[in-house]
Design a protein around this motif. Structure first.
Motif, mmCIF file in Angstrom:
data_model
loop_
_atom_site.group_PDB
_atom_site.id
_atom_site.type_symbol
_atom_site.label_atom_id
_atom_site.label_comp_id
_atom_site.label_asym_id
_atom_site.label_seq_id
_atom_site.Cartn_x
_atom_site.Cartn_y
_atom_site.Cartn_z
ATOM 1 N N LEU A 84 35.162 23.929 26.111
ATOM 2 C CA LEU A 84 34.835 22.865 25.203
ATOM 3 C C LEU A 84 34.069 23.483 24.080
ATOM 4 C CD1 LEU A 84 35.345 19.950 24.719
ATOM 5 C CD2 LEU A 84 32.858 19.412 25.244
ATOM 6 N N THR A 85 32.955 24.237 24.358
ATOM 7 C CA THR A 85 31.925 24.791 23.450
ATOM 8 C C THR A 85 32.999 25.675 22.550
ATOM 9 O OG1 THR A 85 30.263 24.763 25.060
ATOM 10 C CG2 THR A 85 30.037 26.091 23.189
ATOM 11 N N ILE A 131 36.290 25.607 21.891
ATOM 12 C CA ILE A 131 36.908 25.046 20.921
ATOM 13 C C ILE A 131 36.194 24.418 19.659
ATOM 14 C CG2 ILE A 131 39.190 24.753 22.360
ATOM 15 C CD1 ILE A 131 38.259 22.002 22.246
ATOM 16 N N SER A 132 35.047 24.238 19.941
ATOM 17 C CA SER A 132 34.157 23.164 18.939
ATOM 18 C C SER A 132 33.546 24.134 17.919
ATOM 19 C CB SER A 132 33.355 22.438 19.697
ATOM 20 O OG SER A 132 34.128 21.558 20.624
ATOM 21 N N VAL A 133 33.335 25.325 18.438
ATOM 22 C CA VAL A 133 32.254 26.386 17.587
ATOM 23 C C VAL A 133 33.118 26.713 16.276
ATOM 24 C CG1 VAL A 133 32.702 28.550 18.756
ATOM 25 C CG2 VAL A 133 30.467 27.933 17.685
ATOM 26 N N PRO A 134 32.469 26.800 15.360
ATOM 27 C CA PRO A 134 32.879 27.389 14.064
ATOM 28 C C PRO A 134 32.847 28.930 14.119
ATOM 29 C CG PRO A 134 30.854 25.895 13.335
ATOM 30 C CD PRO A 134 30.989 25.949 14.836
ATOM 31 N N PHE A 140 33.270 31.260 12.030
ATOM 32 C CA PHE A 140 32.553 31.893 11.009
ATOM 33 C C PHE A 140 30.791 31.968 11.309
ATOM 34 C CE2 PHE A 140 32.416 27.824 9.164
ATOM 35 C CZ PHE A 140 33.380 27.173 9.401
ATOM 36 N N TRP A 141 30.652 30.916 11.774
ATOM 37 C CA TRP A 141 29.086 30.902 12.066
ATOM 38 C C TRP A 141 28.848 31.702 13.437
ATOM 39 C CZ3 TRP A 141 26.709 27.728 16.202
ATOM 40 C CH2 TRP A 141 25.543 27.691 16.385
#
Lengths: 315, 627
Positions: free
Chosen positions: A137-138, A140-143, A145-146
């Motif tokens: 879940l993390t 698929i949610s993380v940007p 580029f960040w």
């Protein structure tokens, strides 16, 4: 099987035509005049007309499309005005870099995604399942580029383990080892989101399969559990997983735009971003068409692979 | 309204979804209150205080950026912008995509074909690339980024909603509406829209997080919001230029995007679990390789039977309910015998069969008491690898639905070879030869060629022959056939029964045959055990039971069986339903359906009692006996 492959190949033709048409139309819709955009302050009426004629813009739209299409079929994507170089040469140079990056990321995400998916499905509600499900879940949610910036801070700036940018070292670079060192951070970062997606979908496909009768029957045969999971269940789940892999291949190809910007990887994505800021339309067109055609081909392969695996689908 | 409440209630019970919802609520509230909060002006530059590090004590808790602007204020205003853009983009995508999808699905034919081809074309692009192209055309800017992200998501909505619409249109109430003279517009708004609404919500919940990420990404690339206006993505893009000297300027906005998206996805997963039954099925449990065993004691062995089942209890335990599917079953069988277990659906006969080798699905199945012994060896306490060496080798199964129990993507020959090679170290080649030989034994014509077939290329009867061949592969001591003919049509049934009967006599096979059909049982079995509500209520030789049933239930069951050439008989049915496994009454479970029952039947456990040498019954008032 051979007939199916042939049929699929033929079915791809209209998709490719439609795809080029869309790219062409989008580009034709650009507000304002490409000639003015190209010429900037040199846009005298005479110059504009000259450019328009050389780009074929004085002809009707349908004819313009056909001319453009026949040109690109012959490998002529025009000349990039910002680089003063044939678009195809530039795009192909850049595309090989993108292919290395997204190919590596695709290998990583399919391998890890599938393994995590099977692993979590097999240990449903155990603590490994919980941790890995949260990790997916993390993912698929993380940007991305960040995440890339964080990776640079951690591994390049603080630990000084890996280079932060480029494909080869500027001084004394080149060679496989150098490439791999430069590849690790961007490829890993690029694979994270797709890994999460693949893991989640593999997990639910596996859970669906594990409840079916043939799994109970396989166990009743006395098969060891790893064979039940990795051979019987996964083989059946692959039919659902393969199209997901196809879609994620596209995601990795497209997502390379961010990662190439963050890591200054000399690929198509970085090229496109630069071309957009310079309004180099032919370059954008060429880059988009090549990547999209590549994506269509990947999905074609996924289709064929699925068909080969699942003898029930007879078309 | 009631339904909506219950959906909310279900959502509240889903802890991750609640977490996501509360996080979002806090974030949204704070960003909405931004004008009222005591914040710095997000755009006020203060070059003297550039790039201050975060510190709780100073006036800039999150530090300042390269122009000395307060990062906390910029962050909160940035959240406002990012959320607004994400939400608007998903509304635009949802509305136009759903409109296209409903339109295509409702009108069908050429309209549908044309629209869907267009959607296919758009889907031929990698998402991000298409968004990038659109921004390239429209020019950089937050609004353009919003449009680009919305357009890219329209195909996804159109395709999903079209599918849902087509499914709804085939249902009767749409026809009814049409016949009652409703025009198309009313049918769409009154009948279709409410029915596809859940699909729209599910599609939104899957995409909104992605859209927020994507617009942030475009802003990060400098193609979204333009200075001085800043959403989270462009803050990150600006911060990135000073990554090494001032990492906080990139870490903070990126972390905020991450928190928002993960909160949206947590909530979205929760909504999906409720609204999408297909996905919910995926979250159900999958059975473990071994039935859970939780029993207090292991029964002592009685004597030298081949298989001895003592006092077996298999319960289905799920969310506080205990369904006593098997509630004290005893079975003994000697080598060479054929025992039929008969009972109606839900009587626990299949669960009994599956429990013997730990194949009853756990969760929810738990074996709570009893024992299973094969040649004296206790199986329920055997470890997994020991049990595995018995499965298929000493005890083999034939299941009910042959098409569902064979692997769909493997040739039948390979499946039989696998069964052979899993217990005996033979070469691939000789295993295949053996498999063909087995197929011959079960009378599959042209076995060598058929071995290369996939299950879907064979008829149900042929598949069942394959299953039987697979069961025979390692010459087991016992074969358990769990309703092997129920899924087949009658002529094929007869063929399979005569095959089993022939194999039984040729190979002196021991067989447990589970069925609900007395006719089949009479042809095949020496002994019969009648099951009702998880227990064996009567047990004896086949002739004895058929001629003199002692339990009132058995008698009714025999009367239920249609007989050839006796068409003028009135078929009696059994009045009332068997009690559910989680509401078993005290005493005899059949008492409420039985015309011989008295108060005594409803009190306490009823023991089995012998009525003849090989015949026993669990009844206080057996037929043909003085009470």
């Amino acid at each position: 099987m051979r007939r199916y492959v042939l049929k699929r190949f033929l079915a791809v033709v209209p998709v490719l035509l439609g795809l080029t048409l869309i790219v062409f139309l989008i580009m034709a819709l650009i507000p304002g005049d490409p000639a003015t955009a190209i010429l900037g302050s040199y846009a005298t009426a005479e110059n504009v007309e000259k450019i328009n004629r050389s780009l074929g813009l004085d002809k009707p739209l349908a004819q313009q499309y056909l001319i453009w299409l026949s040109n690109i079929l012959q490998g002529d994507f025009g000349r990039s005005y910002s680089l003063n170089r044939p678009v195809l040469d530039e795009v192909l140079d850049r595309f090989s870099a993108t292919l290395i990056l997204s190919g590596a990321a695709f290998l990583l995400c399919s391998l890890w995604g599938v393994l995590i998916g099977i692993w979590t499905a097999a240990r449903q509600y155990g603590w490994t399942d919980r941790i890995l499900t949260v990790a997916a879940l993390t993912g698929i949610s993380v940007p991305s580029f960040w995440l890339g910036l964080l990776a640079i801070l951690a591994f390049s700036v603080h630990l000084r383990w890996l280079p932060a940018s480029g494909m080869f070292a500027v001084y004394g670079g080149g060679g496989m080892v150098d490439l791999l060192k430069h590849l690790i951070l961007p490829a890993t970062t690029l694979s994270v989101v797709a890994t999460g997606v693949i893991a989640r979908l593999t997990r639910s496909a596996m859970l669906e399969i594990l409840r079916q009768d043939f799994i109970c029957a396989a166990r009743a045969k006395g098969l060891p559990e790893h064979r039940v999971l990795y051979l019987h269940a996964f083989k059946a789940a692959l039919v659902t997983v393969i199209p997901v892999l196809g879609v994620q291949a596209g995601f990795v190809l497209g997502g390379a735009v961010y990662i190439e910007t963050v890591f200054q990887w000399p690929g198509v994505g970085l090229m496109l971003v630069q071309a957009i800021s310079k309004r180099d339309i032919l370059l954008i067109q060429g880059g988009v068409v090549i990547v999209a055609v590549c994506y269509v081909m990947i999905n074609l392969m996924a289709d064929i692979a699925q068909h080969w695996l699942d003898p029930r689908v007879k078309t | 309204m009631k339904r909506r409440q219950s959906v909310l209630a279900v959502l509240a019970r889903n802890r991750p979804a609640t977490l996501g919802a509360s996080l979002l609520l806090v974030i949204v509230t704070v960003s909405l209150l931004a004008p009222l909060l005591p914040l710095h002006d997000p755009n006020a530059t203060d070059l003297a205080n550039r790039l201050l590090r975060p510190s709780l004590l100073s006036g800039n808790p999150l530090g300042t950026d390269h122009l000395g602007r307060d990062l906390l204020a910029r962050l909160i205003w940035g959240i406002r912008l990012s959320l607004a853009v994400g939400i608007f983009a998903s509304i635009i995508a949802a509305v136009s995509g759903s409109a296209l999808g409903i339109f295509a699905g409702f009108f069908g034919g050429r309209v549908d074909n044309l629209l869907m081809r267009g959607v296919d074309m758009l889907m031929a692009f990698p998402y991000i690339l298409l968004a990038l192209t659109i921004v390239a055309v429209l020019g950089p800017g937050l609004l353009n980024a919003l449009y680009a992200v919305a357009i890219v998501n329209i195909p996804f909505f159109a395709r999903n909603i079209r599918g849902a619409t087509v499914a709804v249109i085939r249902r009767e109430f749409v026809d009814a509406a049409r016949l009652s003279g409703m025009n198309n517009r009313r049918i769409i708004t009154v009948e279709i829209l409410p029915n596809v609404a859940p699909v729209i919500v599910v599609a939104m919940s899957t995409t909104i997080g992605w859209m927020i990420l994507e617009t942030a990404g475009l802003s990060f690339l400098g193609l979204g919001s333009q200075p001085p206006q800043a959403d989270l993505g462009s803050m990150l893009g600006e911060g990135r230029k000073l990554l090494i000297t001032a990492p906080h300027a990139s870490i903070v906005p990126g972390a905020m995007i991450f928190i928002i998206v993960i909160a949206v996805n947590l909530l979205g997963d929760g909504i999906r679990d409720i609204l999408d039954p297909r996905l919910r099925a995926g979250t159900l449990s999958r059975p473990a390789p071994l039935t859970h065993v939780r029993r207090e004691s292991i029964p002592e062995p009685q004597s030298g039977y081949l298989l001895e089942v003592q006092n077996l209890h298999t319960h289905f335990i799920a969310s506080g309910r205990v369904d006593k599917a098997v509630n004290g079953v005893d079975i003994e069988i000697n080598a060479g015998q054929c025992l039929g277990i008969i009972g109606e659906s839900g009587s626990g006969k299949s669960v009994t069969a599956l429990s013997l080798l730990g194949l009853a699905p756990s969760p929810p199945a738990v074996i709570t008491a009893g024992g299973v012994r094969l040649e004296g060896e206790e199986l329920l306490s055997a470890n997994f690898s020991r049990l595995r060496s018995i499965r298929g080798k000493k005890i083999a199964y034939v299941f009910q639905n042959p098409l569902a129990t064979l692997h769909p993507l493997t040739t039948v020959g390979a499946q039989i070879s696998e069964a052979i090679r899993c217990h005996r170290p033979v070469s691939k080649h000789s295993a295949w030869a053996e498999a063909v030989n087995l197929l011959n034994q079960v009378q599959i014509p042209n076995a060598a060629a058929r071995a290369r077939n996939y299950p879907h290329e064979m008829s149900g009867g042929m598949c069942q022959r394959v299953s039987i061949a697979m069961a025979l592969a390692n010459s087991p001591q016992l074969i358990i056939a769990d309703e092997p003919t129920t899924a087949l049509d009658v002529t094929v049934q007869a063929q399979i029964i005569s095959l089993l009967s022939r194999l039984r006599h040729q190979q002196n096979m021991t067989l447990i045959f589970v069925t609900h059909d007395f006719g089949i049982l009479a042809q095949l079995c020496d002994r019969v055990a009648v099951m009702y509500a998880g227990r064996i209520v009567e047990n004896g030789s086949t002739e004895e039971i058929l001629a003199n049933p002692a339990h009132p239930y058995t008698a009714r069951l025999i009367e239920c069986a249609p007989r050839l050439g006796k068409g003028r008989r009135v078929l009696t049915s059994i009045s009332g339903l068997p009690p559910a496994g989680d509401q078993l009454p005290a005493g005899c479970a059949f008492a409420s359906c039985c015309d011989r029952s008295t108060e005594r039947c409803r009190r306490g456990d009823i023991k089995t009692r012998p009525v003849a040498a090989t015949h026993s019954v669990r009844c206080l008032y057996p037929l043909g006996c003085a009470p």
